[in-house]
Design a protein around this motif. Structure first.
Motif, short mmCIF file in Angstrom:
data_model
loop_
_atom_site.label_atom_id
_atom_site.label_comp_id
_atom_site.label_asym_id
_atom_site.label_seq_id
_atom_site.Cartn_x
_atom_site.Cartn_y
_atom_site.Cartn_z
N CYS A 50 37.94 33.88 45.02
CA CYS A 50 37.51 32.50 44.74
C CYS A 50 35.99 32.51 44.64
O CYS A 50 35.31 33.04 45.53
N TYR A 51 35.46 31.96 43.57
CA TYR A 51 34.03 32.08 43.29
C TYR A 51 33.35 30.74 43.07
O TYR A 51 34.00 29.71 42.82
N GLU A 52 32.03 30.79 43.14
CA GLU A 52 31.16 29.69 42.73
C GLU A 52 30.24 30.24 41.64
O GLU A 52 29.60 31.28 41.84
N LEU A 53 30.18 29.60 40.48
CA LEU A 53 29.37 30.07 39.37
C LEU A 53 27.88 29.85 39.66
O LEU A 53 27.46 28.74 39.98
N LEU A 54 27.10 30.93 39.54
CA LEU A 54 25.66 30.84 39.73
C LEU A 54 24.91 30.85 38.41
O LEU A 54 23.93 30.12 38.22
N LEU A 55 25.35 31.70 37.48
CA LEU A 55 24.65 31.86 36.22
C LEU A 55 25.64 32.31 35.16
O LEU A 55 26.48 33.16 35.41
N GLY A 56 25.54 31.72 33.97
CA GLY A 56 26.43 32.09 32.89
C GLY A 56 27.35 30.95 32.52
O GLY A 56 27.16 29.80 32.94
N GLN A 57 28.37 31.26 31.74
CA GLN A 57 29.27 30.24 31.22
C GLN A 57 30.67 30.41 31.78
O GLN A 57 31.15 31.53 31.96
N GLY A 58 31.31 29.27 32.04
CA GLY A 58 32.66 29.28 32.57
C GLY A 58 32.87 28.15 33.54
O GLY A 58 31.94 27.39 33.85
N PRO A 59 34.08 28.01 34.08
CA PRO A 59 34.35 26.97 35.07
C PRO A 59 33.43 27.14 36.29
O PRO A 59 33.14 28.27 36.69
N PRO A 60 32.99 26.04 36.89
CA PRO A 60 32.07 26.15 38.03
C PRO A 60 32.68 26.83 39.25
O PRO A 60 31.96 27.37 40.08
N SER A 61 34.00 26.82 39.35
CA SER A 61 34.66 27.51 40.47
C SER A 61 36.12 27.76 40.09
O SER A 61 36.64 27.19 39.13
N GLY A 62 36.75 28.61 40.86
CA GLY A 62 38.16 28.92 40.62
C GLY A 62 38.50 30.28 41.17
O GLY A 62 37.72 30.90 41.90
N TRP A 63 39.70 30.77 40.83
CA TRP A 63 40.19 32.06 41.31
C TRP A 63 40.31 33.04 40.14
O TRP A 63 40.81 32.68 39.06
N ILE A 64 39.84 34.26 40.34
CA ILE A 64 39.91 35.31 39.33
C ILE A 64 40.40 36.60 39.97
O ILE A 64 40.38 36.76 41.19
N SER A 65 40.83 37.53 39.13
CA SER A 65 41.22 38.86 39.61
C SER A 65 40.01 39.79 39.59
O SER A 65 39.15 39.68 38.71
N CYS A 66 39.95 40.70 40.54
CA CYS A 66 38.85 41.66 40.63
C CYS A 66 39.11 42.93 39.84
O CYS A 66 38.18 43.63 39.46
N VAL A 67 40.41 43.23 39.63
CA VAL A 67 40.79 44.48 38.98
C VAL A 67 41.92 44.19 38.01
O VAL A 67 42.76 43.32 38.26
N SER A 68 41.94 44.90 36.89
CA SER A 68 43.04 44.79 35.95
C SER A 68 43.39 46.19 35.44
O SER A 68 42.52 46.89 34.90
N GLN A 69 44.63 46.60 35.65
CA GLN A 69 45.11 47.91 35.21
C GLN A 69 44.20 49.04 35.70
O GLN A 69 43.88 49.97 34.97
N GLY A 70 43.76 48.92 36.94
CA GLY A 70 42.94 49.95 37.54
C GLY A 70 41.47 49.88 37.20
O GLY A 70 40.69 50.68 37.70
#
Length: 419
Positions: A50-70
């Motif tokens: 779960c993140y808070e956006l500091l810089l860049g484009q995208g939703p200001p917060s939400g849940w993302i995956s850290c790894v995909s297919q290794g």
């Protein structure tokens, strides 16, 4: 303060999928978290963050995956600092140099800003480039005063990234990644090497091998008057100015080139394009394989011609990633059919917002498509400079760091093996 991450995955899909909740079955956000964004970790459960956006484009917060297919989708950023002091004085005092007696800048660095260290702190002083907030773009500040902490370094999070599963791809190749860089028009490969200097230094000579290329259309040295004194010195070693192809403007009036270029009533004919593409293909086949094709200005258009002609023949793009600095669309409408539909290939497009070509390229003037619409899910980065490689921090540093991460990911993904 939670760890800080940079989004390094998701380029081929236009960024990372963001969900409202932790569960991967929860509702997705309408927008993706763009590659290159910086986020702060608020909560972590396994490989979900779960993140808070500091810089860049995208939703200001939400849940993302850290790894995909290794493969990691996030990278450690322990070189960032948050300004936590100075609130009672309107921010931190910034000086031009490291010495406490050096000139103080008029503007203060606002509390809550995020900065990137440009070199390791020394004698309690930090040389920074500002990423967010307000204040000077660059300068020196004290890390603490009278025992009171003024800046807090991003938390270490090397151990937070989940390990790749045992079924992950085999170890990456140890060979250097190879970049084939195409110069612009009325220039030379010596100038291109200088232009690519910041990115080349960031990538490092041990990781990447560069090939700098120029066209076959020669121009009189008198045209060097349009170059800066330094550029003329660099190009003056050979005193040759070269383009990939020539344009013929079917216009009866004697008008400046840019006026004719931007006028939709003027028909532009690019000379001997199939022949020029054939020469470029031959060189890539003889000297390749290459992992990245990188172009500047007309060099970008030459890459478009190459990709379009190859696709028309049912052949793949001869690299893993395309990088375009100040690229424009194809002006000669005889070749518009090459990109009637976008090409499925990763691409990065960098534009200077004060370039005379900015609106022309971004809006697709005198044609039917914007240049980034030539490719599916392009990563588009902009800066406040003109028709040049970005040079002014902190934005130039941000851009080159994003490009670097995308290029180095090719090693983890398995770069093209030598023939």
């Amino acid at each position: 303060m939670g760890p800080i991450w940079e989004v390094v995955g998701g380029l081929q899909r236009g960024g990372l999928l963001v969900r409202i909740g932790k569960d991967t079955s929860s509702d997705p956000s309408a927008d993706r978290l763009q590659t290159g964004a910086l986020v702060r970790q608020l909560e972590k459960d396994g490989d979900r963050l779960c993140y808070e956006l500091l810089l860049g484009q995208g939703p200001p917060s939400g849940w993302i995956s850290c790894v995909s297919q290794g493969k990691p989708l996030l990278a450690a950023r322990s070189d960032l600092w948050e300004v936590v002091g100075g609130g009672e004085k309107g921010g931190l005092l910034v000086r031009r140099g490291r010495d406490l007696t050096s000139e103080a800048l008029d503007e203060r660095l606002a509390t809550g800003s995020w900065v990137k260290e440009l070199e390791p702190p020394k004698d309690g002083r930090l040389h920074f480039a500002r990423l967010t907030g307000s204040g000077p773009e660059e300068g020196y500040v004290s890390l603490q005063v009278a025992g009171k902490e003024l800046l807090k370094k991003a938390a270490s999070h090397q151990a937070a990234m989940p390990a790749a599963p045992l079924s992950a791809p085999s170890a990456p190749t140890s060979r250097k990644l190879r970049i084939f860089a195409l110069a612009g028009s009325i220039t030379c490969k010596e100038l291109l090497k200088f232009q690519c200097g910041q990115l080349a230094a960031l990538l490092g000579k041990d990781a990447v091998e560069w090939t700098y290329a120029e066209g076959t259309v020669f121009h009189p040295w008198e045209l060097s008057e349009q170059l800066s004194d330094f550029e003329r010195t660099v190009a003056g070693k050979r005193q040759q100015l070269i383009s990939w192809y020539e344009d013929i403007y079917h216009c009866k009036q004697d008008r400046p080139i840019l006026e004719k270029q931007f006028d939709p009533t003027v028909v532009v004919e690019s000379v001997e394009i199939p022949e020029k593409v054939a020469l470029l293909r031959k060189r890539l086949e003889e000297e390749g394989p290459f992992d990245v094709l990188l172009g500047f200005s007309q060099g970008c258009i030459m890459i478009h011609y190459l990709v379009g002609h190859l696709r028309r023949e049912g052949l793949p793009v001869p690299c893993k990633l395309l990088v375009f600095f100040e690229g424009m669309h194809i002006r000669d409408q005889r070749f518009a059919e090459l990109f009637e539909t976008p090409v499925k290939h990763p691409s990065i497009h960098i534009f200077g917002e004060t370039s005379p070509y900015y609106a022309y390229a971004r809006e697709g003037r005198c044609t039917t498509k914007r240049v980034e619409e030539y490719y599916e899910n392009p990563l588009v980065l902009t800066h406040a400079e003109g028709h040049n490689f970005p040079t002014q921090p902190p934005r130039s540093t941000e851009i080159y760091t994003i490009v670097k991460e995308q290029i180095l990911q090719l090693r983890a993904a398995g770069a093209t093996s030598p023939a």
